[in-house]
Enzyme design. Structure first.
Site, short mmCIF file in Angstrom:
data_model
loop_
_atom_site.label_atom_id
_atom_site.label_comp_id
_atom_site.label_asym_id
_atom_site.label_seq_id
_atom_site.Cartn_x
_atom_site.Cartn_y
_atom_site.Cartn_z
N THR A 183 -59.88 1.99 71.23
CA THR A 183 -59.81 2.84 70.04
C THR A 183 -60.26 4.29 70.24
OG1 THR A 183 -60.59 0.84 69.00
CG2 THR A 183 -60.65 2.84 67.68
N THR A 234 -66.09 1.65 68.93
CA THR A 234 -64.99 1.25 69.80
C THR A 234 -65.44 0.00 70.55
OG1 THR A 234 -63.56 1.94 71.63
CG2 THR A 234 -65.77 2.84 71.62
N1 GLY Z 1 -61.92 -1.80 68.48
C1 GLY Z 1 -60.59 -2.09 68.31
C2 GLY Z 1 -60.27 -3.49 68.08
O1 GLY Z 1 -61.01 -4.39 68.44
O2 GLY Z 1 -59.24 -3.75 67.51
#
Ligand code: GLY
Length: 321
Positions: A183, A234
């Protein structure tokens, strides 16, 4: 600082220059808050923070800067975890999750968006054009098209090739680190001192059909309060969702705890909740309204971008192990 601000105004007034214009507000606020404007963003995506930082320096509002900043990564097909070119789920669908928050605390999000690269912009439309916070799946796609977003195919040749390769073993190993960026989350404070944030992701590679991560969930993937500051996450969405980590960090900062200590507390909570914490990455970055920044992650390898005073630098995060 305040004294210099008044002296500056007095002397400009003496020269017959009006001091009550938006431009003067900009000058005065910049002088009063010498860290402004500032942008921080997860991972080493320099083009995204550069876009946002330059926009902020040109006087853009934080909300526009975070949207345009993360859009750079959404459009970059080399990035296989955000936007077009993102890795698909187990059935070959690329599905995007994103959210955005403005300084008023309004939020918009989309989950399981299938036909548009710029999930963050659709999320902004949800925030600004609907009475809702989250639109999901078909409804999100339908809304995007009604708002004038053109239907796009998000699966690129490269991501399709990688998916076909993955089908040979179907091994599900969601390690998220330097070799598999996750992310992009971004927080900006503009020249007025207002904060906005955005978070956008294609989620875990080869996730189950229908899986939604932390990125579009306000409080988990992103949270901010214009009186306090903001945080973005993230990494392994499931762990971040269970900790509601971004909300936790902002609430800790509200109590006067530094962004660094707040990020460390949130990661320690994830470690405590997840005995398998060595198998995945999770990371937070945070900024308070004084412009102080913090970052912490489970394992070595996470870094973040910071754009401030014309400098766009990548900073290695502190880590647990
Ligand atoms: N951090 C992004 C996800 O796990 O979708």
């Amino acid at each position: 600082m305040k004294r210099r601000y008044f002296i500056r105004n007095a002397s400009l007034g003496g020269l017959g220059i009006a001091t009550a214009s938006p431009f003067m507000d900009y000058l005065n606020l910049s002088k009063m808050s010498n860290f402004l404007p500032v942008c921080i963003a997860t991972w080493n995506f320099p083009n995204a923070s550069l876009m946002a930082g330059k926009m902020l320096e040109a006087g853009a509002l934080a909300l526009d800067a975070v949207e345009q900043g993360v859009m750079v990564e959404e459009a970059d097909i080399r990035n296989t975890t955000v936007g077009r070119g993102g890795a698909p789920d187990r059935e070959g669908n690329v599905t995007l999750d994103a959210c955005i928050m403005n300084p008023q605390g309004d939020a918009g999000a989309v989950v399981y968006l299938k036909n548009n690269t710029h999930a963050v912009s659709v999320a902004r439309k949800v925030m600004e054009e609907t009475p809702h916070v989250i639109l999901a799946g078909e409804g999100a796609d339908q809304f995007a098209q009604e708002q004038g977003f053109e239907k796009e195919d998000l699966l690129t040749q490269a991501s399709e090739k990688a998916y076909k390769e993955w089908l040979k073993t179907k091994e599900y190993k969601p390690i998220i680190n330097i070799e598999n960026h996750d992310t992009i989350g971004m927080l900006c404070i503009d020249h007025k001192g207002d904060i906005a944030g955005a978070c956008t992701s294609s989620g875990l590679s080869y996730k189950m059909n229908g899986r939604v991560g932390d990125s579009p969930i306000v409080g988990a993937g992103l949270f901010l309060d214009n009186e306090v500051g903001g945080a973005v996450a993230t990494g392994m969405g499931e762990a971040i969702l269970k900790s509601v980590g971004s909300f936790l960090i902002v609430e800790l900062m509200r109590q006067g705890i530094s962004p660094q200590e707040a990020c460390e507390t949130a990661i320690l909570r994830i470690i405590k909740q997840n005995p398998n914490y060595k198998d995945f990455q999770a990371a937070f970055i945070a900024i308070n309204k004084k412009g102080e920044v913090g970052s912490y992650c489970i394992q070595k390898g996470f870094s973040y971008m910071e754009y401030r005073a014309g400098e766009n630098k990548n900073v290695a995060s502190k880590f647990y192990f």
